[in-house]
Design a protein around this motif. Structure first.
Motif, short mmCIF file in Angstrom:
data_model
loop_
_atom_site.label_atom_id
_atom_site.label_comp_id
_atom_site.label_asym_id
_atom_site.label_seq_id
_atom_site.Cartn_x
_atom_site.Cartn_y
_atom_site.Cartn_z
N UNK A 166 29.07 42.70 20.11
CA UNK A 166 30.16 43.20 20.95
C UNK A 166 30.21 42.46 22.28
N UNK A 167 29.04 42.15 22.83
CA UNK A 167 29.00 41.43 24.10
C UNK A 167 29.59 40.04 23.96
N UNK A 168 29.26 39.36 22.85
CA UNK A 168 29.78 38.01 22.62
C UNK A 168 31.30 38.03 22.38
N UNK A 169 31.73 38.92 21.52
CA UNK A 169 33.16 39.02 21.22
C UNK A 169 33.94 39.51 22.43
N UNK A 170 33.36 40.47 23.16
CA UNK A 170 34.03 40.96 24.37
C UNK A 170 34.14 39.89 25.43
N UNK A 171 33.11 39.04 25.54
CA UNK A 171 33.12 37.97 26.54
C UNK A 171 34.24 36.98 26.27
N UNK A 172 34.43 36.61 25.01
CA UNK A 172 35.52 35.68 24.67
C UNK A 172 36.87 36.28 25.04
N UNK A 173 37.05 37.56 24.75
CA UNK A 173 38.32 38.21 25.09
C UNK A 173 38.52 38.32 26.60
N UNK A 174 37.44 38.55 27.35
CA UNK A 174 37.55 38.58 28.82
C UNK A 174 37.98 37.21 29.34
N UNK A 175 37.34 36.17 28.84
CA UNK A 175 37.64 34.81 29.28
C UNK A 175 39.09 34.45 28.99
N UNK A 176 39.55 34.80 27.79
CA UNK A 176 40.92 34.47 27.41
C UNK A 176 41.94 35.30 28.18
N UNK A 177 41.62 36.57 28.43
CA UNK A 177 42.51 37.40 29.24
C UNK A 177 42.65 36.81 30.64
N UNK A 178 41.51 36.44 31.22
CA UNK A 178 41.53 35.85 32.57
C UNK A 178 42.27 34.52 32.57
N UNK A 179 42.11 33.76 31.49
CA UNK A 179 42.81 32.47 31.40
C UNK A 179 44.32 32.67 31.40
N UNK A 180 44.79 33.66 30.68
CA UNK A 180 46.23 33.96 30.67
C UNK A 180 46.69 34.34 32.07
N UNK A 181 45.89 35.14 32.78
CA UNK A 181 46.22 35.51 34.15
C UNK A 181 46.29 34.29 35.06
N UNK A 182 45.30 33.40 34.94
CA UNK A 182 45.25 32.20 35.78
C UNK A 182 46.49 31.33 35.58
N UNK A 183 46.85 31.10 34.32
CA UNK A 183 48.01 30.27 34.02
C UNK A 183 49.30 30.94 34.47
N UNK A 184 49.34 32.26 34.37
CA UNK A 184 50.51 33.01 34.84
C UNK A 184 50.66 32.85 36.35
N UNK A 185 49.56 33.01 37.09
CA UNK A 185 49.59 32.88 38.54
C UNK A 185 49.89 31.45 38.98
N UNK A 186 49.59 30.50 38.10
CA UNK A 186 49.88 29.09 38.40
C UNK A 186 51.34 28.73 38.17
N UNK A 187 52.12 29.70 37.66
CA UNK A 187 53.55 29.47 37.49
C UNK A 187 53.96 28.97 36.12
#
Length: 218
Positions: A166-187
């Motif tokens: 769960x920690x490994x799978x959850x970590x990947x989803x956290x990273x990808x969620x944050x990545x979507x946020x970063x790209x969104x904030x970048x316009x």
């Protein structure tokens, strides 16, 4: 006579529940509008009540915490990974099921995956309270996933295997969620983000394949 009473009560009950849902959604919508316009920390419950045209107590009855008005799909988010495990197909591992579910969410640009738009992403990024709340939701989602994996493998929840998976799978989803946020904030547009994240997600899930490819196969 009994049937007539039952028939009369059911529409009234349905009407009340519908009205409650409408009021809840109205409060959430007005609160989010104010949070985006003037900041989460700066917005008061009184201002939200005025905007929604309800009493201040009504706001707190529906939403005991202010952050619940901004993040109002919490239970869906928390239960999403566990649900994917519970509904995986025959012969499908937890990892494969999650990979497919994430691909589907990205293709649909699902807000639960992070596609909430620049205004919403900035509102969260600018608010210490909402940032902490989001991290807590990720933690809760991982805990729910641990329970689902333990059940899927017949293990105790305290066993290290479902907790580690769960920690490994959850970590990947956290990273990808944050990545979507970063790209969104970048316009970047949602279409651009979906294309970029689909490629990055494939690489991220591939990294887990040696460890989890055969884990929790239905």
């Amino acid at each position: 006579m009994g049937n007539e009473t039952s028939t009369a009560v059911e529409p009234m009950t349905g009407l009340r529940e519908s009205k409650k849902r409408e009021t809840r959604q109205l409060i959430s919508d007005q609160a989010t509008r104010l949070f985006i316009a003037q900041g989460f920390e700066e917005t008061t419950i009184a201002e939200i009540a005025v905007a929604a045209r309800v009493a201040k107590k009504t706001v707190t009855n529906y939403f005991p915490r202010k952050e619940d008005m901004a993040l109002d799909h919490q239970e869906e988010f928390v239960g999403s990974l566990a649900h994917t495990v519970a509904t995986r197909g025959a012969g499908e591992s937890a990892l494969t099921a999650m990979r497919h579910a994430f691909e589907t969410a990205v293709a649909a640009q699902n807000p639960v995956a992070g596609f909430a738009g620049p205004d919403f992403a900035r509102m969260i990024d600018d608010s210490p309270t909402l940032s902490v709340c989001l991290r807590s939701l990720h933690d809760r989602r991982e805990e729910a996933l641990t329970d689902a994996l333990a059940q899927a493998t017949g293990s105790a929840t305290a066993d290290i295997s479902p907790r580690t998976a769960a920690a490994l799978l959850g970590a990947v989803h956290r990273v990808l969620f944050r990545r979507i946020q970063e790209l969104t904030l970048a316009g970047r547009t949602n279409d651009d983000i979906a294309q970029a994240v689909a490629d990055e997600a494939a690489r991220a899930f591939d990294m887990l394949e040696p460890a989890l490819g055969d884990y929790a196969v239905a």
